[in-house]
Write a protein that holds these residues in place. Structure first.
Motif, PDB file in Angstrom:
ATOM      1  N   GLU A  17       0.835  -1.203   0.000  1.00 15.55           N
ATOM      2  CA  GLU A  17       0.000   0.000   0.000  1.00 15.55           C
ATOM      3  C   GLU A  17       0.871   1.254   0.000  1.00 15.55           C
ATOM      4  OE1 GLU A  17      -3.804   2.010   2.356  1.00 15.55           O
ATOM      5  OE2 GLU A  17      -2.825   0.223   3.167  1.00 15.55           O
ATOM      6  N   ARG A  18       1.945   1.237   0.780  1.00 18.47           N
ATOM      7  CA  ARG A  18       2.868   2.377   0.804  1.00 18.47           C
ATOM      8  C   ARG A  18       3.480   2.616  -0.572  1.00 18.47           C
ATOM      9  NH1 ARG A  18       8.597   1.077   2.984  1.00 18.47           N
ATOM     10  NH2 ARG A  18       8.587   0.225   0.864  1.00 18.47           N
ATOM     11  N   ASP A  19       3.939   1.539  -1.213  1.00 19.25           N
ATOM     12  CA  ASP A  19       4.604   1.689  -2.506  1.00 19.25           C
ATOM     13  C   ASP A  19       3.638   2.110  -3.607  1.00 19.25           C
ATOM     14  OD1 ASP A  19       6.980   1.099  -1.347  1.00 19.25           O
ATOM     15  OD2 ASP A  19       7.408  -0.693  -2.541  1.00 19.25           O
ATOM     16  N   ILE A  20       2.393   1.658  -3.539  1.00 21.86           N
ATOM     17  CA  ILE A  20       1.385   2.110  -4.498  1.00 21.86           C
ATOM     18  C   ILE A  20       1.133   3.604  -4.318  1.00 21.86           C
ATOM     19  CG2 ILE A  20      -1.060   1.956  -5.099  1.00 21.86           C
ATOM     20  CD1 ILE A  20      -0.843  -1.072  -4.515  1.00 21.86           C
ATOM     21  N   ALA A  21       1.015   4.031  -3.084  1.00 21.93           N
ATOM     22  CA  ALA A  21       0.789   5.454  -2.804  1.00 21.93           C
ATOM     23  C   ALA A  21       1.956   6.308  -3.297  1.00 21.93           C
ATOM     24  CB  ALA A  21       0.566   5.663  -1.307  1.00 21.93           C
ATOM     25  N   ARG A  22       3.174   5.798  -3.163  1.00 21.92           N
ATOM     26  CA  ARG A  22       4.353   6.554  -3.616  1.00 21.92           C
ATOM     27  C   ARG A  22       4.309   6.808  -5.116  1.00 21.92           C
ATOM     28  NH1 ARG A  22       9.454   3.628  -2.646  1.00 21.92           N
ATOM     29  NH2 ARG A  22      10.501   5.606  -3.087  1.00 21.92           N
ATOM     30  N   VAL A  23       3.970   5.793  -5.909  1.00 30.10           N
ATOM     31  CA  VAL A  23       3.942   6.008  -7.364  1.00 30.10           C
ATOM     32  C   VAL A  23       2.727   6.822  -7.778  1.00 30.10           C
ATOM     33  CG1 VAL A  23       5.332   3.954  -7.828  1.00 30.10           C
ATOM     34  CG2 VAL A  23       2.829   3.782  -7.923  1.00 30.10           C
ATOM     35  N   ALA A  24       1.637   6.694  -7.023  1.00 34.23           N
ATOM     36  CA  ALA A  24       0.466   7.525  -7.320  1.00 34.23           C
ATOM     37  C   ALA A  24       0.796   8.996  -7.112  1.00 34.23           C
ATOM     38  CB  ALA A  24      -0.722   7.096  -6.445  1.00 34.23           C
ATOM     39  N   ARG A  25       1.441   9.301  -6.000  1.00 34.41           N
ATOM     40  CA  ARG A  25       1.866  10.686  -5.737  1.00 34.41           C
ATOM     41  C   ARG A  25       2.901  11.148  -6.758  1.00 34.41           C
ATOM     42  NH1 ARG A  25       2.111   8.787  -0.382  1.00 34.41           N
ATOM     43  NH2 ARG A  25       4.403   8.737  -0.513  1.00 34.41           N
ATOM     44  N   GLY A  26       3.668  10.210  -7.272  1.00 26.84           N
ATOM     45  CA  GLY A  26       4.720  10.540  -8.220  1.00 26.84           C
ATOM     46  C   GLY A  26       4.249  10.758  -9.641  1.00 26.84           C
ATOM     47  N   GLY A  27       2.953  10.596  -9.887  1.00 31.62           N
ATOM     48  CA  GLY A  27       2.420  10.894 -11.206  1.00 31.62           C
ATOM     49  C   GLY A  27       2.114   9.705 -12.089  1.00 31.62           C
ATOM     50  N   ALA A  28       2.118   8.487 -11.534  1.00 32.28           N
ATOM     51  CA  ALA A  28       1.757   7.316 -12.326  1.00 32.28           C
ATOM     52  C   ALA A  28       0.343   7.465 -12.878  1.00 32.28           C
ATOM     53  CB  ALA A  28       1.862   6.050 -11.481  1.00 32.28           C
ATOM     54  N   SER A  53      -7.289  -6.413  -2.947  1.00 34.68           N
ATOM     55  CA  SER A  53      -6.666  -5.575  -1.914  1.00 34.68           C
ATOM     56  C   SER A  53      -6.050  -4.322  -2.527  1.00 34.68           C
ATOM     57  CB  SER A  53      -5.597  -6.372  -1.169  1.00 34.68           C
ATOM     58  OG  SER A  53      -6.185  -7.445  -0.452  1.00 34.68           O
ATOM     59  N   VAL A  54      -5.427  -4.473  -3.688  1.00 33.44           N
ATOM     60  CA  VAL A  54      -4.861  -3.312  -4.381  1.00 33.44           C
ATOM     61  C   VAL A  54      -5.964  -2.340  -4.765  1.00 33.44           C
ATOM     62  CG1 VAL A  54      -3.690  -2.573  -6.500  1.00 33.44           C
ATOM     63  CG2 VAL A  54      -2.822  -4.531  -5.207  1.00 33.44           C
ATOM     64  N   ARG A  55      -7.058  -2.877  -5.278  1.00 28.03           N
ATOM     65  CA  ARG A  55      -8.181  -2.031  -5.670  1.00 28.03           C
ATOM     66  C   ARG A  55      -8.704  -1.225  -4.496  1.00 28.03           C
ATOM     67  NH1 ARG A  55      -9.414  -0.154 -10.163  1.00 28.03           N
ATOM     68  NH2 ARG A  55      -8.437   1.398  -8.846  1.00 28.03           N
ATOM     69  N   ALA A  56      -8.675  -1.812  -3.311  1.00 31.19           N
ATOM     70  CA  ALA A  56      -9.208  -1.134  -2.125  1.00 31.19           C
ATOM     71  C   ALA A  56      -8.339   0.028  -1.666  1.00 31.19           C
ATOM     72  CB  ALA A  56      -9.369  -2.140  -0.993  1.00 31.19           C
ATOM     73  N   CYS A  57      -7.069   0.049  -2.107  1.00 34.18           N
ATOM     74  CA  CYS A  57      -6.182   1.093  -1.594  1.00 34.18           C
ATOM     75  C   CYS A  57      -5.754   2.102  -2.652  1.00 34.18           C
ATOM     76  CB  CYS A  57      -4.962   0.475  -0.913  1.00 34.18           C
ATOM     77  SG  CYS A  57      -3.771  -0.298  -2.008  1.00 34.18           S
ATOM     78  N   THR A  58      -6.319   2.028  -3.872  1.00 35.45           N
ATOM     79  CA  THR A  58      -5.950   3.009  -4.896  1.00 35.45           C
ATOM     80  C   THR A  58      -7.082   3.228  -5.893  1.00 35.45           C
ATOM     81  OG1 THR A  58      -4.305   3.602  -6.571  1.00 35.45           O
ATOM     82  CG2 THR A  58      -4.916   1.286  -6.437  1.00 35.45           C
ATOM     83  N   ASP A  59      -7.113   4.438  -6.436  1.00 42.27           N
ATOM     84  CA  ASP A  59      -8.044   4.754  -7.517  1.00 42.27           C
ATOM     85  C   ASP A  59      -7.362   4.673  -8.883  1.00 42.27           C
ATOM     86  OD1 ASP A  59     -10.196   5.278  -5.794  1.00 42.27           O
ATOM     87  OD2 ASP A  59      -9.529   7.340  -5.479  1.00 42.27           O
ATOM     88  N   LEU A  60      -6.080   4.330  -8.905  1.00 38.86           N
ATOM     89  CA  LEU A  60      -5.384   4.212 -10.183  1.00 38.86           C
ATOM     90  C   LEU A  60      -6.021   3.135 -11.060  1.00 38.86           C
ATOM     91  CD1 LEU A  60      -1.610   4.400  -9.159  1.00 38.86           C
ATOM     92  CD2 LEU A  60      -2.872   6.087 -10.509  1.00 38.86           C
ATOM     93  N   PHE A  61      -5.953   3.357 -12.355  1.00 40.36           N
ATOM     94  CA  PHE A  61      -6.425   2.397 -13.346  1.00 40.36           C
ATOM     95  C   PHE A  61      -5.597   1.118 -13.216  1.00 40.36           C
ATOM     96  CE2 PHE A  61      -6.478   0.555 -17.602  1.00 40.36           C
ATOM     97  CZ  PHE A  61      -7.754   0.797 -18.082  1.00 40.36           C
ATOM     98  N   LEU A  62      -6.260  -0.023 -13.020  1.00 36.06           N
ATOM     99  CA  LEU A  62      -5.552  -1.287 -12.818  1.00 36.06           C
ATOM    100  C   LEU A  62      -5.456  -2.060 -14.131  1.00 36.06           C
ATOM    101  CD1 LEU A  62      -6.797  -2.681  -9.382  1.00 36.06           C
ATOM    102  CD2 LEU A  62      -4.857  -1.180  -9.903  1.00 36.06           C
ATOM    103  N   ASP A  63      -4.231  -2.182 -14.601  1.00 34.15           N
ATOM    104  CA  ASP A  63      -3.861  -2.832 -15.849  1.00 34.15           C
ATOM    105  C   ASP A  63      -3.346  -4.224 -15.477  1.00 34.15           C
ATOM    106  OD1 ASP A  63      -2.564  -3.544 -18.241  1.00 34.15           O
ATOM    107  OD2 ASP A  63      -0.921  -2.110 -17.954  1.00 34.15           O
ATOM    108  N   VAL A  64      -4.198  -5.240 -15.628  1.00 31.53           N
ATOM    109  CA  VAL A  64      -3.890  -6.584 -15.137  1.00 31.53           C
ATOM    110  C   VAL A  64      -3.431  -7.468 -16.297  1.00 31.53           C
ATOM    111  CG1 VAL A  64      -4.806  -8.635 -13.991  1.00 31.53           C
ATOM    112  CG2 VAL A  64      -5.483  -6.352 -13.201  1.00 31.53           C
TER     113      VAL A  64
END
Length: 216
Positions: A17-28, A53-64
Protein backbone atom coordinates in the motif's frame (compact mmCIF):
# COMPACT_ATOMS: atom_id res chain seq x y z
CA UNK A 1 -0.28 11.26 -24.33
CA UNK A 2 2.31 8.87 -22.89
CA UNK A 3 1.00 6.87 -19.93
CA UNK A 4 3.28 5.34 -17.32
CA UNK A 5 2.20 2.13 -15.58
CA UNK A 6 4.55 1.09 -12.76
CA UNK A 7 4.55 -2.67 -12.24
CA UNK A 8 3.94 -3.78 -8.67
CA UNK A 9 6.09 -6.85 -9.40
CA UNK A 10 9.02 -4.64 -8.33
CA UNK A 11 7.29 -3.18 -5.26
CA UNK A 12 7.90 -4.24 -1.67
CA UNK A 13 5.03 -6.64 -1.03
CA UNK A 14 5.41 -6.20 2.72
CA UNK A 15 4.64 -2.52 2.17
CA UNK A 16 2.51 -2.69 -0.96
CA UNK A 17 0.00 0.00 0.00
CA UNK A 18 2.87 2.38 0.80
CA UNK A 19 4.60 1.69 -2.51
CA UNK A 20 1.39 2.11 -4.50
CA UNK A 21 0.79 5.45 -2.80
CA UNK A 22 4.35 6.55 -3.62
CA UNK A 23 3.94 6.01 -7.36
CA UNK A 24 0.47 7.52 -7.32
CA UNK A 25 1.87 10.69 -5.74
CA UNK A 26 4.72 10.54 -8.22
CA UNK A 27 2.42 10.89 -11.21
CA UNK A 28 1.76 7.32 -12.33
CA UNK A 29 -1.17 7.05 -14.72
CA UNK A 30 -1.90 3.34 -14.32
CA UNK A 31 -0.80 0.49 -12.08
CA UNK A 32 0.43 -2.65 -13.84
CA UNK A 33 -0.32 -5.97 -12.15
CA UNK A 34 1.64 -9.02 -13.36
CA UNK A 35 -0.19 -12.30 -12.78
CA UNK A 36 1.89 -15.46 -13.30
CA UNK A 37 0.79 -19.04 -12.83
CA UNK A 38 4.02 -21.06 -12.80
CA UNK A 39 2.87 -22.82 -15.96
CA UNK A 40 2.68 -20.35 -18.83
CA UNK A 41 5.74 -18.71 -17.29
CA UNK A 42 8.23 -20.17 -14.77
CA UNK A 43 7.18 -17.95 -11.89
CA UNK A 44 4.18 -17.54 -9.57
CA UNK A 45 3.03 -14.14 -8.37
CA UNK A 46 -0.48 -13.28 -7.22
CA UNK A 47 -4.19 -13.83 -7.78
CA UNK A 48 -7.57 -12.12 -7.48
CA UNK A 49 -7.42 -11.61 -3.68
CA UNK A 50 -4.30 -9.43 -4.02
CA UNK A 51 -5.88 -7.48 -6.90
CA UNK A 52 -8.91 -6.92 -4.68
CA UNK A 53 -6.67 -5.57 -1.91
CA UNK A 54 -4.86 -3.31 -4.38
CA UNK A 55 -8.18 -2.03 -5.67
CA UNK A 56 -9.21 -1.13 -2.12
CA UNK A 57 -6.18 1.09 -1.59
CA UNK A 58 -5.95 3.01 -4.90
CA UNK A 59 -8.04 4.75 -7.52
CA UNK A 60 -5.38 4.21 -10.18
CA UNK A 61 -6.42 2.40 -13.35
CA UNK A 62 -5.55 -1.29 -12.82
CA UNK A 63 -3.86 -2.83 -15.85
CA UNK A 64 -3.89 -6.58 -15.14
CA UNK A 65 -1.53 -8.67 -17.28
CA UNK A 66 -2.43 -12.36 -17.20
CA UNK A 67 0.60 -14.54 -17.91
CA UNK A 68 -1.41 -17.70 -17.37
CA UNK A 69 -2.59 -20.71 -19.37
CA UNK A 70 -6.21 -20.78 -20.55
CA UNK A 71 -6.95 -17.29 -19.20
CA UNK A 72 -10.66 -17.37 -20.06
CA UNK A 73 -11.15 -19.32 -16.82
CA UNK A 74 -10.14 -16.31 -14.70
CA UNK A 75 -11.47 -13.25 -16.53
CA UNK A 76 -14.54 -12.89 -14.31
CA UNK A 77 -12.55 -13.38 -11.10
CA UNK A 78 -10.08 -10.62 -11.95
CA UNK A 79 -12.83 -8.33 -13.21
CA UNK A 80 -14.72 -8.79 -9.95
CA UNK A 81 -11.52 -8.13 -8.01
CA UNK A 82 -11.27 -4.68 -9.61
CA UNK A 83 -9.29 -4.91 -12.85
CA UNK A 84 -9.99 -2.06 -15.27
CA UNK A 85 -8.15 -3.69 -18.17
CA UNK A 86 -7.14 -7.31 -18.67
CA UNK A 87 -4.56 -8.53 -21.17
CA UNK A 88 -4.27 -12.18 -22.20
CA UNK A 89 -1.39 -13.73 -24.10
CA UNK A 90 -2.10 -14.96 -27.61
CA UNK A 91 0.24 -17.87 -26.92
CA UNK A 92 -1.73 -18.99 -23.84
CA UNK A 93 -4.61 -20.77 -25.59
CA UNK A 94 -6.20 -21.73 -28.89
CA UNK A 95 -7.41 -18.74 -30.97
CA UNK A 96 -11.06 -19.66 -30.40
CA UNK A 97 -10.50 -19.55 -26.65
CA UNK A 98 -8.69 -16.21 -26.88
CA UNK A 99 -11.76 -14.88 -28.70
CA UNK A 100 -13.90 -16.34 -25.91
CA UNK A 101 -11.75 -14.57 -23.31
CA UNK A 102 -12.31 -11.25 -25.08
CA UNK A 103 -16.07 -11.86 -25.14
CA UNK A 104 -15.90 -12.58 -21.41
CA UNK A 105 -14.15 -9.24 -20.89
CA UNK A 106 -17.01 -7.57 -22.74
CA UNK A 107 -19.53 -9.35 -20.52
CA UNK A 108 -17.64 -8.28 -17.39
CA UNK A 109 -17.26 -4.66 -18.55
CA UNK A 110 -13.46 -4.43 -18.56
CA UNK A 111 -11.15 -3.02 -21.21
CA UNK A 112 -9.77 -5.67 -23.57
CA UNK A 113 -6.15 -6.34 -24.45
CA UNK A 114 -3.90 -9.01 -25.85
CA UNK A 115 -0.20 -9.49 -25.16
CA UNK A 116 2.57 -10.88 -27.35
CA UNK A 117 5.76 -12.65 -26.29
CA UNK A 118 8.92 -11.83 -28.28
CA UNK A 119 8.48 -15.04 -30.29
CA UNK A 120 5.14 -13.82 -31.68
CA UNK A 121 4.86 -11.70 -34.84
CA UNK A 122 2.88 -8.46 -34.78
CA UNK A 123 0.49 -9.76 -37.46
CA UNK A 124 -0.80 -12.40 -35.02
CA UNK A 125 -2.96 -9.70 -33.44
CA UNK A 126 -4.93 -9.02 -36.64
CA UNK A 127 -7.90 -11.36 -35.95
CA UNK A 128 -8.63 -9.41 -32.75
CA UNK A 129 -7.25 -5.93 -33.34
CA UNK A 130 -10.42 -4.06 -34.31
CA UNK A 131 -12.08 -4.87 -30.97
CA UNK A 132 -9.12 -4.18 -28.66
CA UNK A 133 -8.44 -1.29 -26.32
CA UNK A 134 -4.75 -2.10 -26.01
CA UNK A 135 -1.99 -4.33 -27.39
CA UNK A 136 0.92 -5.23 -25.13
CA UNK A 137 4.27 -6.00 -26.76
CA UNK A 138 6.77 -7.72 -24.46
CA UNK A 139 10.35 -6.55 -24.79
CA UNK A 140 11.63 -9.33 -22.52
CA UNK A 141 10.54 -12.94 -22.12
CA UNK A 142 7.67 -12.89 -19.61
CA UNK A 143 8.24 -14.41 -16.21
CA UNK A 144 10.67 -12.29 -14.19
CA UNK A 145 11.32 -8.61 -13.55
CA UNK A 146 14.66 -6.90 -14.01
CA UNK A 147 15.54 -8.43 -17.40
CA UNK A 148 17.51 -6.63 -20.11
CA UNK A 149 15.60 -4.91 -22.91
CA UNK A 150 15.48 -6.88 -26.19
CA UNK A 151 16.56 -4.45 -28.91
CA UNK A 152 15.04 -6.53 -31.72
CA UNK A 153 11.57 -5.95 -30.30
CA UNK A 154 11.67 -2.31 -31.42
CA UNK A 155 10.82 -3.55 -34.91
CA UNK A 156 7.81 -5.45 -33.54
CA UNK A 157 6.66 -2.28 -31.75
CA UNK A 158 6.95 -0.31 -35.00
CA UNK A 159 5.07 -2.97 -36.94
CA UNK A 160 2.34 -3.03 -34.32
CA UNK A 161 1.99 0.75 -34.46
CA UNK A 162 1.48 0.53 -38.23
CA UNK A 163 -1.20 -2.16 -37.83
CA UNK A 164 -2.99 -0.15 -35.13
CA UNK A 165 -2.91 2.99 -37.29
CA UNK A 166 -4.49 1.03 -40.14
CA UNK A 167 -7.10 -1.02 -38.28
CA UNK A 168 -7.91 0.58 -34.90
CA UNK A 169 -6.32 4.00 -34.25
CA UNK A 170 -7.99 4.29 -30.83
CA UNK A 171 -6.12 1.22 -29.55
CA UNK A 172 -3.23 1.91 -27.19
CA UNK A 173 0.19 0.28 -27.64
CA UNK A 174 1.91 -0.79 -24.44
CA UNK A 175 5.49 -2.00 -23.98
CA UNK A 176 6.65 -4.07 -21.02
CA UNK A 177 10.17 -5.24 -20.23
CA UNK A 178 13.45 -3.47 -19.56
CA UNK A 179 11.87 -0.03 -19.86
CA UNK A 180 13.98 2.68 -18.22
CA UNK A 181 15.12 6.24 -18.90
CA UNK A 182 17.46 5.03 -21.66
CA UNK A 183 15.08 2.67 -23.47
CA UNK A 184 11.85 4.66 -23.02
CA UNK A 185 12.63 7.25 -25.75
CA UNK A 186 13.33 4.42 -28.19
CA UNK A 187 10.07 2.56 -27.60
CA UNK A 188 8.16 5.84 -27.77
CA UNK A 189 9.87 6.65 -31.08
CA UNK A 190 8.87 3.19 -32.33
CA UNK A 191 5.22 3.93 -31.55
CA UNK A 192 4.46 2.95 -27.96
CA UNK A 193 2.17 5.23 -25.96
CA UNK A 194 1.96 3.26 -22.68
CA UNK A 195 5.07 2.17 -20.77
CA UNK A 196 5.29 -0.45 -18.06
CA UNK A 197 8.25 -0.02 -15.73
CA UNK A 198 9.11 -1.93 -12.59
CA UNK A 199 12.61 -1.53 -11.17
CA UNK A 200 13.12 1.77 -13.02
CA UNK A 201 10.39 3.29 -10.83
CA UNK A 202 10.33 1.25 -7.63
CA UNK A 203 14.12 1.04 -7.48
CA UNK A 204 14.49 4.81 -7.76
CA UNK A 205 15.10 7.05 -4.76
CA UNK A 206 12.61 9.52 -6.27
CA UNK A 207 9.74 7.73 -8.07
CA UNK A 208 8.30 11.04 -9.31
CA UNK A 209 11.56 11.92 -11.05
CA UNK A 210 11.81 8.42 -12.48
CA UNK A 211 8.28 8.62 -13.88
CA UNK A 212 8.96 12.06 -15.38
CA UNK A 213 12.14 10.74 -17.01
CA UNK A 214 10.23 7.86 -18.59
CA UNK A 215 7.55 10.18 -19.91
CA UNK A 216 10.18 12.33 -21.61
Amino acid sequence: MIKIAPSILSADFANLERDIARVARGGADWLHVDVMDGNFVPNITLGPPVVQSVRACTDLFLDVHLMIDKPVRYIEAFARAGADLISVHLEADHPTRIAEALREMDRCGVHKAVALRPITAARAVLPYLEQLDLVLVMTVEPGFGGQAFMEEQLETVAQMRALIARHNPACRLEVDGGVNAKTAPRVIAAGADTLVAGSAVYGAADPAAAIAALRG
